[in-house]
Design an enzyme around this catalytic site. Structure first.
Site, PDB file in Angstrom:
ATOM      1  N   CYS A 157      19.454  66.819  34.602  1.00  0.00           N
ATOM      2  CA  CYS A 157      19.424  67.460  35.918  1.00  0.00           C
ATOM      3  C   CYS A 157      18.869  68.879  35.799  1.00  0.00           C
ATOM      4  O   CYS A 157      18.639  69.534  36.810  1.00  0.00           O
ATOM      5  CB  CYS A 157      20.800  67.440  36.574  1.00  0.00           C
ATOM      6  N   GLU A 201      15.807  65.631  38.922  1.00  0.00           N
ATOM      7  CA  GLU A 201      16.334  64.757  37.877  1.00  0.00           C
ATOM      8  C   GLU A 201      15.149  64.232  37.067  1.00  0.00           C
ATOM      9  O   GLU A 201      14.205  63.684  37.632  1.00  0.00           O
ATOM     10  CB  GLU A 201      17.082  63.595  38.537  1.00  0.00           C
TER      11      GLU A 201
END
Length: 170
Positions: free
Chosen positions: A121, A157
Site C-alpha cells: 500500500c 496498491e
C-alpha cells in the site's frame, strides 16, 4: 500458473502438496480466495480480532484447508528460520505488509520462497524491500499491477509477482 495449472481452466484445481503462507492476512480475504488452489494455507495476523474474523470468514466460505495464527509476522518468521523449515520449490508466500514494509527477519524468511506475491500500500516500502534490502538479488519481477484503492490520496496498491532468480541460491 504453477499452482493452478492452465490459467484458462475454469475449474479450481488444487495442486497436491503446494502450500501458501500469507503474512498480514487481516480478515482472510486473500486466503479465502486463494485456498482452493493450494493443498494447505497458513495465514498469519497480529490482531486477534482480525484472526477471529478470519476464522469466521473461513467458516462462512467452507474453507477447510487453511489455518490462522495470531502472532506477529516477525515471530512467525523467526520460528520458521529457527526450525529450518525451508519451503519447497512449489511453496508460495503472499505478503501484504503495513506501510512500513517488511522487517528484516520477515524479509529474510520471505526471500527463501521461490514465489512471492508482494502487495504494497506504499510503493516506497516495496522499492526499499526489493532494491535496498536485497530481494532484487534473489528474485525478479514476473508481473505487476497497480490499483487505486485510495482515491484522493497519494497511495496506490501495488501488487508484484516475484520469482526466484535462476542464479540465486535457495
Amino acid at each position: 500458473e504453477r499452482a493452478t495449472g492452465d490459467r484458462g481452466q475454469k475449474s479450481k484445481k488444487k495442486s497436491e502438496d503446494v502450500s501458501l503462507v500469507e503474512l498480514y492476512c487481516g480478515n482472510g480475504t486473500h486466503t479465502v480466495n486463494l485456498s482452493p488452489f493450494f493443498h494447505k494455507v497458513t495465514a498469519v495476523e497480529i490482531e486477534p480480532r482480525l484472526c477471529d474474523a478470519c476464522l469466521e470468514n473461513f467458516a462462512l466460505n467452507g474453507i477447510e484447508n487453511a489455518r490462522v495464527m495470531a502472532l506477529p509476522a516477525e515471530t512467525f518468521s523467526e520460528e520458521r528460520i529457527d526450525d529450518t523449515e525451508i519451503p519447497t520449490n512449489d511453496d508460495f508466500v503472499l505478503v501484504d505488509p503495513p506501510r512500513a514494509g517488511l522487517d528484516p527477519v520477515t524479509l529474510r524468511m520471505v526471500a527463501s520462497y521461490r514465489t512471492i506475491i508482494y502487495i504494497a500500500c506504499d510503493s516506497n516500502s516495496l522499492v526499499r524491500d526489493f532494491v535496498d534490502r536485497g530481494l532484487a538479488e534473489t528474485h525478479s519481477i514476473k508481473r505487476s499491477a497497480v490499483f487505486d484503492h485510495f482515491p484522493g490520496s497519494k497511495f496506490v496498491e501495488v501488487v508484484v509477482w516475484l520469482e526466484r532468480r535462476r542464479d540465486a541460491s535457495a
